[in-house]
Design a protein around this motif. Sequence first.
Motif, mmCIF file in Angstrom:
data_model
loop_
_atom_site.group_PDB
_atom_site.id
_atom_site.type_symbol
_atom_site.label_atom_id
_atom_site.label_comp_id
_atom_site.label_asym_id
_atom_site.label_seq_id
_atom_site.Cartn_x
_atom_site.Cartn_y
_atom_site.Cartn_z
ATOM 1 N N LEU A 94 0.748 -1.239 0.018
ATOM 2 C CA LEU A 94 -0.064 0.118 0.103
ATOM 3 C C LEU A 94 0.891 1.215 0.057
ATOM 4 N N ASP A 95 1.969 1.121 0.704
ATOM 5 C CA ASP A 95 3.016 2.324 0.552
ATOM 6 C C ASP A 95 3.351 2.729 -0.624
ATOM 7 N N ARG A 96 3.793 1.432 -1.493
ATOM 8 C CA ARG A 96 4.337 1.403 -2.854
ATOM 9 C C ARG A 96 2.921 2.266 -3.635
ATOM 10 N N LEU A 97 1.833 1.691 -3.645
ATOM 11 C CA LEU A 97 0.692 2.376 -4.253
ATOM 12 C C LEU A 97 0.666 3.789 -4.100
ATOM 13 N N GLY A 98 0.665 4.141 -2.682
ATOM 14 C CA GLY A 98 0.861 5.547 -2.175
ATOM 15 C C GLY A 98 1.725 6.442 -2.865
ATOM 16 N N GLN A 99 3.175 5.928 -3.277
ATOM 17 C CA GLN A 99 3.985 6.686 -3.934
ATOM 18 C C GLN A 99 3.532 6.963 -5.232
ATOM 19 N N ARG A 100 2.682 6.166 -6.056
ATOM 20 C CA ARG A 100 2.356 6.269 -7.365
ATOM 21 C C ARG A 100 1.379 7.714 -7.252
ATOM 22 N N VAL A 101 0.806 8.026 -6.261
ATOM 23 C CA VAL A 101 -0.232 9.002 -6.150
ATOM 24 C C VAL A 101 0.145 10.091 -5.237
ATOM 25 N N GLY A 102 1.211 10.345 -4.858
ATOM 26 C CA GLY A 102 1.558 11.589 -4.020
ATOM 27 C C GLY A 102 1.854 11.217 -2.659
ATOM 28 N N GLY A 103 1.853 9.949 -2.465
ATOM 29 C CA GLY A 103 2.487 9.623 -0.920
ATOM 30 C C GLY A 103 1.348 8.730 -0.405
ATOM 31 N N ARG A 104 1.570 8.085 0.785
ATOM 32 C CA ARG A 104 0.669 7.200 1.468
ATOM 33 C C ARG A 104 -0.451 8.130 2.181
ATOM 34 N N LYS A 105 0.332 9.146 2.871
ATOM 35 C CA LYS A 105 -0.643 10.036 3.674
ATOM 36 C C LYS A 105 -1.669 10.655 2.676
ATOM 37 N N LYS A 106 -1.233 11.058 1.460
ATOM 38 C CA LYS A 106 -2.383 11.507 0.542
ATOM 39 C C LYS A 106 -3.316 10.471 0.311
ATOM 40 N N LEU A 107 -2.862 9.238 -0.108
ATOM 41 C CA LEU A 107 -3.864 8.085 -0.475
ATOM 42 C C LEU A 107 -4.987 7.870 0.747
ATOM 43 N N ASP A 108 -4.256 7.841 1.887
ATOM 44 C CA ASP A 108 -5.322 7.630 3.250
ATOM 45 C C ASP A 108 -6.328 8.620 3.287
ATOM 46 N N ASP A 109 -5.793 9.793 2.967
ATOM 47 C CA ASP A 109 -6.738 10.784 3.335
ATOM 48 C C ASP A 109 -8.021 10.936 2.388
ATOM 49 N N MET A 110 -7.900 10.341 1.129
ATOM 50 C CA MET A 110 -8.819 10.173 0.160
ATOM 51 C C MET A 110 -10.089 9.354 0.563
ATOM 52 N N ALA A 111 -11.308 9.778 0.219
ATOM 53 C CA ALA A 111 -12.383 8.858 0.149
ATOM 54 C C ALA A 111 -12.103 7.732 -0.581
ATOM 55 N N PRO A 112 -12.996 6.785 -0.279
ATOM 56 C CA PRO A 112 -12.702 5.520 -1.150
ATOM 57 C C PRO A 112 -12.964 5.705 -2.780
ATOM 58 N N GLN A 113 -14.030 6.580 -3.120
ATOM 59 C CA GLN A 113 -14.104 6.664 -4.571
ATOM 60 C C GLN A 113 -13.099 7.686 -5.120
ATOM 61 N N GLN A 114 -12.515 8.632 -4.438
ATOM 62 C CA GLN A 114 -11.405 9.244 -4.732
ATOM 63 C C GLN A 114 -10.248 8.439 -5.135
ATOM 64 N N ALA A 115 -9.801 7.545 -3.871
ATOM 65 C CA ALA A 115 -8.690 6.822 -3.942
ATOM 66 C C ALA A 115 -8.698 5.870 -5.288
ATOM 67 N N ALA A 116 -9.984 5.313 -5.436
ATOM 68 C CA ALA A 116 -10.170 4.579 -6.495
ATOM 69 C C ALA A 116 -9.987 5.411 -7.894
ATOM 70 N N LYS A 117 -10.457 6.516 -8.104
ATOM 71 C CA LYS A 117 -10.045 7.332 -9.174
ATOM 72 C C LYS A 117 -8.756 7.587 -9.357
ATOM 73 N N ALA A 118 -7.921 7.692 -8.421
ATOM 74 C CA ALA A 118 -6.385 8.059 -8.424
ATOM 75 C C ALA A 118 -5.547 6.637 -8.737
ATOM 76 N N LEU A 119 -6.374 5.648 -8.382
ATOM 77 C CA LEU A 119 -5.657 4.274 -8.705
ATOM 78 C C LEU A 119 -5.892 3.555 -9.850
ATOM 79 N N ALA A 120 -6.985 4.096 -10.679
ATOM 80 C CA ALA A 120 -7.693 3.479 -11.559
ATOM 81 C C ALA A 120 -6.626 3.060 -12.832
ATOM 82 N N GLY A 121 -5.428 3.566 -12.937
ATOM 83 C CA GLY A 121 -4.476 3.066 -14.074
ATOM 84 C C GLY A 121 -3.461 2.255 -13.402
ATOM 85 N N ILE A 122 -3.598 1.743 -12.349
ATOM 86 C CA ILE A 122 -2.489 0.823 -11.828
ATOM 87 C C ILE A 122 -3.389 -0.412 -11.658
#
Length: 290
Positions: free
Chosen positions: A110-138
Amino acid sequence: MLRMRRHSLVLATALLALALPLAAWQDPIAQGDAAWGRRAQGAQGGQAQPGPIDEAIAAYGRALQADPANLDAAWKLLRALHFKGDYVARTQEEKQKIFARGRDLAEAALDRLGQRVGGRKKLDDMAPQQAAKALAGIPQARPIHLWAAVHWGLWGDNFGRLAAARQGVGDRVRRSAEILIALDETYEDAAGHRILGRLHTLAPKVPFFTGWVDRAKAVSEERRAVALAPDNFLNHLYLAEALIEHQPEKKREAQDILRRLLARHPSPDRLVEDERALADARALLARSSA
């Protein structure tokens, strides 16, 4: 004479290469995949033998050690560890070690995924729908969230659900399941709905920690899983259990679900998993009929 020696050396090297097994030329992920495909070898019902899955775990582990950023190696290792913990391990101590390792590996992934979208903290702060949108290309985001939810949940089960609830395990499982649903609700036979329904079925209601637990949602999520993936045995088993546990007035429906499930035959691709589900279905039907 020197030329003949060189020819002999070349010939010997070629013969040695031909003698080496094909697996030696494969990358470790391919070796892991081959071992994963043999995971049911020697199994007795829902109890698998350790050999093939240990080979898979070792191979995926080598791949991840060689390249810690390899997300395919990470999620496949998590999948293999789950199989060993659920279908090979026989003692609680074994299960605790396996799922603790899985939990730690899941967090690293999950830390590695977070690095792809600006950091784990940024990913964790996203709502599930926002996180899914950010991760859609992975593409690996789906299996990583699936197995993160599984390992956190089973780690909590094996260390005690009440203690796990107080440590926020349920929140982690719920978040990963909701992100997976937002990414693809059909993935792995509706795994997101199956996991979320299971969480609402089993998690204890602890004030200030798991006040979000909703027993009606347990049933509705499992019904959704069955609707999306009716061939998956666990979807039916978990729906029946949710009904028996939390809607006892629907016990007859649950028993009918179990009887229909018990009339089916395991899939060759999920032989151990389906045999275990059938054994659990028999036990649940017997308890509910007592």
